[in-house]
Design a protein around this motif. Structure first.
Motif, short mmCIF file in Angstrom:
data_model
loop_
_atom_site.label_atom_id
_atom_site.label_comp_id
_atom_site.label_asym_id
_atom_site.label_seq_id
_atom_site.Cartn_x
_atom_site.Cartn_y
_atom_site.Cartn_z
N VAL A 43 41.22 23.25 38.80
CA VAL A 43 41.40 24.47 38.02
C VAL A 43 42.30 25.45 38.76
CG1 VAL A 43 40.20 26.55 37.21
CG2 VAL A 43 39.27 24.30 36.68
N VAL A 44 42.09 25.60 40.06
CA VAL A 44 42.89 26.54 40.85
C VAL A 44 44.32 26.02 40.99
CG1 VAL A 44 43.11 27.70 43.07
CG2 VAL A 44 40.85 27.37 42.07
N ARG A 45 44.49 24.72 41.19
CA ARG A 45 45.85 24.17 41.30
C ARG A 45 46.65 24.42 40.02
NH1 ARG A 45 43.41 19.83 44.27
NH2 ARG A 45 43.14 18.62 42.35
N ARG A 46 46.00 24.21 38.87
CA ARG A 46 46.70 24.43 37.61
C ARG A 46 47.03 25.91 37.42
NH1 ARG A 46 42.76 21.10 34.81
NH2 ARG A 46 42.07 23.01 33.79
N ALA A 47 46.10 26.78 37.82
CA ALA A 47 46.34 28.21 37.70
C ALA A 47 47.52 28.64 38.57
CB ALA A 47 45.08 28.99 38.08
N ALA A 48 47.56 28.15 39.79
CA ALA A 48 48.66 28.50 40.70
C ALA A 48 49.99 27.98 40.17
CB ALA A 48 48.38 27.95 42.09
N ALA A 49 49.98 26.78 39.59
CA ALA A 49 51.21 26.19 39.05
C ALA A 49 51.74 26.97 37.86
CB ALA A 49 50.95 24.74 38.66
N GLY A 50 50.88 27.79 37.23
CA GLY A 50 51.30 28.56 36.06
C GLY A 50 52.02 29.85 36.39
N VAL A 51 52.07 30.23 37.68
CA VAL A 51 52.78 31.45 38.07
C VAL A 51 54.27 31.26 37.84
CG1 VAL A 51 53.34 33.00 39.97
CG2 VAL A 51 51.01 32.13 39.72
N ARG A 52 54.91 32.18 37.14
CA ARG A 52 56.34 32.04 36.81
C ARG A 52 57.19 33.11 37.49
NH1 ARG A 52 55.79 31.09 30.24
NH2 ARG A 52 54.36 29.30 30.35
N THR A 53 56.85 34.37 37.25
CA THR A 53 57.72 35.44 37.76
C THR A 53 57.22 36.02 39.07
OG1 THR A 53 56.51 37.18 36.57
CG2 THR A 53 58.31 36.06 35.39
N GLY A 54 55.95 35.84 39.39
CA GLY A 54 55.38 36.47 40.58
C GLY A 54 55.01 37.93 40.37
N ARG A 55 55.13 38.41 39.15
CA ARG A 55 54.76 39.81 38.85
C ARG A 55 53.27 40.01 39.12
NH1 ARG A 55 56.17 42.61 33.00
NH2 ARG A 55 55.35 44.72 33.41
N ARG A 56 52.94 41.04 39.90
CA ARG A 56 51.57 41.29 40.31
C ARG A 56 51.07 42.57 39.65
NH1 ARG A 56 55.01 40.14 43.77
NH2 ARG A 56 55.11 42.16 44.82
N VAL A 57 49.87 42.49 39.07
CA VAL A 57 49.30 43.61 38.33
C VAL A 57 47.92 43.93 38.90
CG1 VAL A 57 48.66 44.53 36.08
CG2 VAL A 57 50.53 42.86 36.26
N PRO A 58 47.74 45.12 39.49
CA PRO A 58 46.40 45.50 39.98
C PRO A 58 45.50 45.91 38.83
CG PRO A 58 47.96 47.29 40.33
CD PRO A 58 48.75 46.16 39.75
N LEU A 59 44.21 45.60 38.96
CA LEU A 59 43.28 45.82 37.85
C LEU A 59 42.12 46.74 38.20
CD1 LEU A 59 43.04 42.09 36.66
CD2 LEU A 59 44.71 43.83 35.97
N ALA A 60 42.14 47.34 39.40
CA ALA A 60 41.04 48.19 39.83
C ALA A 60 41.34 49.66 39.57
CB ALA A 60 40.74 47.98 41.31
N LEU A 61 40.30 50.41 39.24
CA LEU A 61 40.40 51.86 39.18
C LEU A 61 40.38 52.42 40.60
CD1 LEU A 61 37.85 52.61 36.32
CD2 LEU A 61 40.35 52.77 36.16
N PRO A 62 41.06 53.54 40.84
CA PRO A 62 40.98 54.18 42.16
C PRO A 62 39.53 54.57 42.49
CG PRO A 62 42.79 55.11 40.87
CD PRO A 62 41.98 54.26 39.94
N LEU A 63 39.15 54.41 43.75
CA LEU A 63 37.82 54.81 44.21
C LEU A 63 37.89 56.27 44.64
CD1 LEU A 63 36.89 51.63 46.25
CD2 LEU A 63 35.98 52.32 44.03
N ARG A 64 37.22 57.14 43.88
CA ARG A 64 37.36 58.58 44.10
C ARG A 64 36.06 59.30 43.73
NH1 ARG A 64 42.33 60.03 40.44
NH2 ARG A 64 41.59 62.14 40.82
N PRO A 65 35.86 60.50 44.27
CA PRO A 65 34.61 61.24 44.01
C PRO A 65 34.38 61.57 42.54
CG PRO A 65 35.77 62.17 45.90
CD PRO A 65 36.71 61.19 45.26
#
Length: 308
Positions: A36-58
């Motif tokens: 599953v991980v090998r197939r997922a890695a093989a699917g990367v095309r552009t290398g565009r990275r998108v963060p999905l976390a909200l900032p940790l703040r008070p």
């Protein structure tokens, strides 16, 4: 109220106890195989990275409604301190107090129990005040890297954000598959976008939590049938809140975590990912969502990244 007959019938259909052995502590994460991980890695095309976390703040997503779940309180414990004498390299250090599920997070399988039981039939009393989770703590989920799939239900339904009373159904999930030209398969981590996080990002912390769209009690069977490894979304409560059935609180939590052994994630920011997937014309990607290995914890902060 007592858990109704409908709940117990669904629980029986999605139950995974013993599927990976009596000693199993990671549930559906077993579905993330090397292939599953090998197939997922093989699917990367552009290398565009998108963060999905909200900032940790008070002034984060917590408003005091959930006892003890405090937003991050950040303090400096050293500031430019020359530890080894005058003229030496100076250090600055920080400390944080926070609820582990205060921001973008994973729920461990031990986060909830019902009828005195945790996942795989373990007794709920194995979660203790001093030791935390004796079995199935988040530290057992040592790595979460797989194919991620964005099911953009809001866009599929033609809106920026689902209404607060919208319970996301299997039909919604399949409409999002069709919209994205993708099909969820075994070992995937599914990200369900409702658009609700837009309320928080606009400054309304209370409106973000209530009322909120979220997953219907009908969705665990869909995830079970597809052999999904984990599910996360962009809401505070994960499931619709207030609940579909009056006074039936957190049934989806109980079905996913206890019966199925499937991790849940909440407070994920899927807005940039929605844009990126639309621009690239594909809704599957390599997802890294590594838990922080707090021993015995029932949840953990996570800073997920999607790689297209």
């Amino acid at each position: 109220m007592a858990l109704p007959k409908e709940f117990h019938e669904i629980a029986e259909r999605v139950n995974n106890w013993g599927r990976w052995g009596a000693d199993d502590e990671i549930g559906t994460l077993n579905l993330i195989t090397d292939e599953v991980v090998r197939r997922a890695a093989a699917g990367v095309r552009t290398g565009r990275r998108v963060p999905l976390a909200l900032p940790l703040r008070p002034d984060g997503v917590q408003t005091g409604v959930i006892p003890g779940r405090v937003n991050p309180l950040h303090a400096m414990v050293q500031i430019n301190q020359e530890l080894f004498g005058p003229g030496t390299v100076a250090c600055s250090d920080d400390a944080v107090t926070m609820g582990l599920q205060a921001g973008t997070h994973w729920d461990a399988l031990t986060h909830v129990s019902h009828s005195g039981k945790l996942y795989n039939g373990r007794p709920a009393h194995t979660v203790t005040a001093h030791g935390g989770a004796e079995f199935g703590g988040i530290d057992k989920a040592r790595h979460i890297v797989s194919r991620g799939v964005l099911l953009d239900v809001a866009r599929a339904r033609g809106v920026d954000r689902l209404a607060g009373a919208h319970a996301v159904t299997p039909e919604d999930l399949e409409a999002a598959e069709e919209f994205g030209g993708v099909r969820v398969r075994a070992g995937d981590v599914v990200l369900v976008r409702t658009g609700q996080v837009r309320v928080y990002l606009a400054g309304d912390r209370h409106g973000y939590g209530y009322p909120s769209p979220g997953l219907s009690i009908r969705t665990p069977e869909w995830f079970h049938a597809r052999d999904v490894a984990a599910v996360a979304n962009d809401t505070l409560t994960f499931e619709i809140f207030p609940p579909e059935t009056e006074n039936l609180w957190l049934p989806v939590h109980a079905l996913d975590l206890v019966e199925m052994g499937m991790l849940q994630g909440q407070n994920w920011n899927l807005e940039e990912l929605s844009t990126a997937c639309g621009e690239e014309g594909r809704y599957a990607f390599l997802l890294s969502a590594m838990p922080e290995p707090f021993v015995g914890a029932t949840g953990t902060p996570v800073a997920p990244v999607a790689v297209l």
